[in-house]
Write an enzyme that holds these catalytic residues in place. Structure first.
Site, PDB file in Angstrom:
ATOM      1  N   ALA A  70      34.343  50.724  37.730  1.00  0.00           N
ATOM      2  CA  ALA A  70      35.048  52.012  37.153  1.00  0.00           C
ATOM      3  C   ALA A  70      35.577  51.594  35.876  1.00  0.00           C
ATOM      4  O   ALA A  70      36.216  50.555  35.751  1.00  0.00           O
ATOM      5  CB  ALA A  70      36.165  52.572  38.143  1.00  0.00           C
ATOM      6  N   GLY A 115      32.964  49.352  41.208  1.00  0.00           N
ATOM      7  CA  GLY A 115      32.122  50.508  41.399  1.00  0.00           C
ATOM      8  C   GLY A 115      30.451  50.058  41.135  1.00  0.00           C
ATOM      9  O   GLY A 115      29.659  51.093  41.411  1.00  0.00           O
ATOM     10  N   GLU A 118      29.559  49.180  44.349  1.00  0.00           N
ATOM     11  CA  GLU A 118      29.374  50.596  45.255  1.00  0.00           C
ATOM     12  C   GLU A 118      28.359  51.399  44.923  1.00  0.00           C
ATOM     13  O   GLU A 118      27.398  51.797  45.695  1.00  0.00           O
ATOM     14  CB  GLU A 118      30.680  51.305  45.115  1.00  0.00           C
ATOM     15  CG  GLU A 118      32.068  50.345  45.572  1.00  0.00           C
ATOM     16  CD  GLU A 118      33.245  51.269  45.314  1.00  0.00           C
ATOM     17  OE1 GLU A 118      33.729  51.033  44.339  1.00  0.00           O
ATOM     18  OE2 GLU A 118      33.736  51.888  46.179  1.00  0.00           O
ATOM     19  N   GLU A 138      38.826  45.300  43.380  1.00  0.00           N
ATOM     20  CA  GLU A 138      39.980  46.330  43.263  1.00  0.00           C
ATOM     21  C   GLU A 138      41.293  45.699  43.491  1.00  0.00           C
ATOM     22  O   GLU A 138      42.303  46.061  42.926  1.00  0.00           O
ATOM     23  CB  GLU A 138      39.641  47.545  44.075  1.00  0.00           C
ATOM     24  CG  GLU A 138      38.457  48.335  43.303  1.00  0.00           C
ATOM     25  CD  GLU A 138      36.976  47.977  43.694  1.00  0.00           C
ATOM     26  OE1 GLU A 138      36.899  46.709  44.267  1.00  0.00           O
ATOM     27  OE2 GLU A 138      36.011  48.724  43.330  1.00  0.00           O
TER      28      GLU A 138
END
Ligand code: CAA
Length: 267
Positions: A70, A115, A118, A138
């Protein structure tokens, strides 16, 4: 075919009903900001509905990254509510990759962090280049995976390895990713896209109603394990961390290219 062009992604249609969705922010290592996530959601809905498209490949532009997570620069000033919405937007994309009634494949051509991992684990197959790097860093930024990683990772690698990766934030090289069951195949970067397209074409040359039924049934395993509920909890927990000092500090430290000084206190 969908006519509208995109700013942060690119769609390319290959032969045999195989389409490629490129994340196209190479200068930021294809980091996912809100605009990119919204475009991905729109594009995936269009690809899912397009009868000409039989399989979708997700990959990243540039030599270096699939998706470096992200967008930390955009996330660092988010409020709790904005962070919950951001997480839910990313989760909507991962749900489309997982649940659309046609095969999805990730061609991981470099860093797939946060992300990025993910998105990859939401696809039906992961093909990786030898230079690929996976990881969920993260916690080093004061947050947790927010695009479904806490709900999905253990299905791939088992609970002990999922905890190791999420609690440590360490990066995993392609050979280790293959060994722990995170990816299907590893190959030289120069062969990655062609091999992924070829495999997708092989899958979609089979009976599509049969492939669709198989995908639906295999996905029921994660749905029956409460995926929807887990995603909602993840978005709330992700948002709650935006009320802590460590999220501001972790993300500021990334931008300032220094180590964070975590304090574990609320702001
Ligand atoms: N967000 C925003 N910008 C990013 C980014 C990200 N996730 N990853 C890289 N960039 C930017 C860098 O800031 C840099 O920009 P400038 O040139 O303007 O300085 C550019 O991309 C190139 O990156 P680096 O100079 O850092 O390249 P490097 O080769 O030294 O390192 C890297 C590569 C190890 C991937 C490093 O960029 C990195 O650690 N990136 C962040 C990875 C990360 O922590 N991802 C998780 C994000 S949180 C998340 O994803 C939450 C969620 O689940 C919702």
């Amino acid at each position: 075919m969908e006519s509208k062009a995109y700013d942060c992604i690119r769609r390319e249609d290959r032969g045999g009903g195989v389409s490629i969705l490129w994340v196209a922010r190479a200068k930021a290592l294809n980091a996912l900001n809100l605009a990119t996530l919204r475009e991905m959601e729109r594009a995936l809905l269009a690809l899912s509905a397009d009868p000409e498209v039989r399989a979708v490949i997700l990959t990243g532009e540039g030599e270096k990254a699939f998706i470096a997570g992200a967008d930390i620069v955009e996330m660092k000033e988010m409020s709790r509510g904005e962070a919950v919405d951001f997480s839910k937007t990313g989760q909507a994309v991962t749900r489309l990759l997982q649940l659309m009634p046609k095969p999805t494949l990730a061609a991981v051509n470099g860093f797939a962090l946060g992300g990025g991992t993910e998105m990859a684990i939401s696809c039906d197959f992961i093909f990786a280049s030898e230079s690929a790097r996976f990881g969920l860093p993260e916690v080093t930024l004061g947050v947790i995976p927010g695009f479904g990683g806490t709900a999905r990772l253990a299905h791939f690698v088992g609970m002990p390895m999922a905890k190791e990766l999420i609690f440590s934030g360490r990066q995993v090289r392609a050979d280790e990713a293959l060994r722990v069951g995170l990816v299907n195949r590893v190959m030289p970067a120069a062969e990655l896209l062609a091999a992924t397209v070829e495999f997708a074409q092989e899958v979609v040359s089979n009976s599509m109603p049969a492939v669709r039924s198989a995908k639906k049934l295999l996905n029921e395993f994660s749905e029956s394990n409460g995926l929807h509920y887990k995603l909602d909890s993840e978005a709330q927990e992700f948002g709650n961390l935006f009320g802590w000092h460590d999220q501001r500090e972790g993300m500021a430290a990334f931008s300032e290219k220094r180590k964070p000084a975590f304090e574990g206190v609320r702001t």
